[in-house]
Enzyme design. Structure first.
Site, short mmCIF file in Angstrom:
data_model
loop_
_atom_site.label_atom_id
_atom_site.label_comp_id
_atom_site.label_asym_id
_atom_site.label_seq_id
_atom_site.Cartn_x
_atom_site.Cartn_y
_atom_site.Cartn_z
N TYR A 154 0.85 -1.20 0.00
CA TYR A 154 0.00 0.00 0.00
C TYR A 154 0.89 1.26 0.00
O TYR A 154 0.66 2.19 -0.77
CB TYR A 154 -0.92 -0.02 1.23
CG TYR A 154 -1.89 1.12 1.27
CD1 TYR A 154 -3.02 1.14 0.45
CD2 TYR A 154 -1.69 2.21 2.12
CE1 TYR A 154 -3.92 2.19 0.48
CE2 TYR A 154 -2.58 3.27 2.16
CZ TYR A 154 -3.70 3.26 1.34
OH TYR A 154 -4.58 4.31 1.37
N LYS A 158 1.14 4.24 -2.79
CA LYS A 158 0.87 5.66 -2.53
C LYS A 158 2.12 6.54 -2.74
O LYS A 158 2.00 7.68 -3.16
CB LYS A 158 0.30 5.83 -1.11
CG LYS A 158 -1.10 5.20 -0.94
CD LYS A 158 -2.13 5.82 -1.88
CE LYS A 158 -3.54 5.30 -1.66
NZ LYS A 158 -4.53 5.88 -2.57
#
Ligand SMILES: NC(=O)c1ccc[n+]([C@@H]2O[C@H](COP(=O)([O-])OP(=O)(O)OC[C@H]3O[C@@H](n4cnc5c(N)ncnc54)[C@H](OP(=O)(O)O)[C@@H]3O)[C@@H](O)[C@H]2O)c1
Length: 260
Positions: A154, A158
């Site tokens: 994740y 990002k």
């Protein structure tokens, strides 16, 4: 004439809250184009937004599939050739140590959070460059600035989308197109449904407190059409992000303690 606002991930969480924020505050000044996979949920958001006077259209797309994104933009070109604002927001996460993630989970995070967001950002930028104006707001995360154990893929997604958006900003400013990245910490949304994440958001000493989704949608409304490069939600997280940049060793330990 009303402004065309494309909102991805509008069926729940931050995207839904942003749709309702613009509907409540601007009423018929906006034509909201709501996109996600779940049509039923999108229709529910649309009905609520219409009750505040907004014009609303619902389109479905799977941002994990490049063909679906291509079809969405063909449909948009026919019905909404002008895009004033794009909230490029659809995303997901699975919160586990990297070695425990399945290949399918890794693929979903990268396909939607990175590839999907890049394709939407690139296509929206093309439209706005031709118009000579527009604003694309990317939902990154605090995880796009710091390193958090159990959030490896994740965080990678990002950090990746933050880099893309910032370079896009450099490239498109000369055409009048504005780009902003939004970096929320934990927010109370369906993102933390138990199938995806086991995270303590109680605000206890050993957790990161989750903020109400309206805090994020309100902040996004305030920066729409401005030249703001990035915002943190809550704003105090900007200090943590800067501390991470200056004192990475120390701050890695601080953040690691907050992630169970
Ligand atoms: N909640 C947080 O703490 C937090 C913090 C920082 C950043 N973020 C970011 O904020 C964004 C929104 O998350 P949220 O918290 O609002 O979570 P959410 O309530 O789970 O909403 C996610 C949205 O993305 C859509 N979506 C997911 N996969 C999709 C796909 N393959 N194709 C099309 N749409 C898809 C979902 O719609 P369908 O299921 O209907 O397709 C839904 O509308 C994400 O980018 C997330 O990474 C969240």
């Amino acid at each position: 004439m009303s402004k065309n606002l494309l909102i991805t991930g509008a069926s729940s969480g931050i995207g839904k809250a942003v749709a309702l924020e613009f509907a409540k505050r601007d009423g018929s000044k906006n034509h909201l184009i709501l996109v996600a996979r779940n049509r039923e949920k999108l229709e529910g958001v649309a009905e609520e937004a219409r009750s505040f006077g907004a014009e609303v259209s619902v389109l479905t797309a799977d941002f994990g599939q490049k063909e679906s994104i291509a079809k969405l933009f063909i449909d948009l070109e026919k019905s909404f050739p002008i895009l004033d604002l794009v909230f490029n927001n659809a995303g997901l996460g699975f919160v586990k140590e990297a070695h425990l993630l399945t290949d399918d989970e890794v693929e979903q995070i990268i396909d939607v959070n990175v590839k999907g967001m890049i394709l939407v950002g690139k296509k929206a930028a093309n439209i706005m460059i031709k118009q000579g104006y527009g604003h694309i707001i990317f939902t990154s995360s605090l995880a796009g600035y710091v390193l958090l154990p159990k959030w490896s893929v994740y965080c990678a997604s990002k950090w990746g989308i933050t880099a893309f958006a910032n370079i896009l900003r450099q490239e498109t400013s000369k055409f009048g197109v504005k780009i902003t990245t939004v970096h929320p910490g934990p927010v109370k949304t369906e993102f933390f449904d138990s199938n995806k994440a086991d995270v303590d958001l109680s605000g206890s000493e050993k957790s990161m407190p989750a903020i109400p989704v309206e805090d994020v949608s309100g902040a996004i409304y305030e920066i729409a059409y401005t030249d703001k490069e990035r915002i943190f939600c809550p704003p105090s997280l900007g200090v943590s992000a800067e501390a991470f940049r200056l004192f990475p060793k120390f701050m890695k330990k601080v953040f690691a303690k907050l992630v169970k």
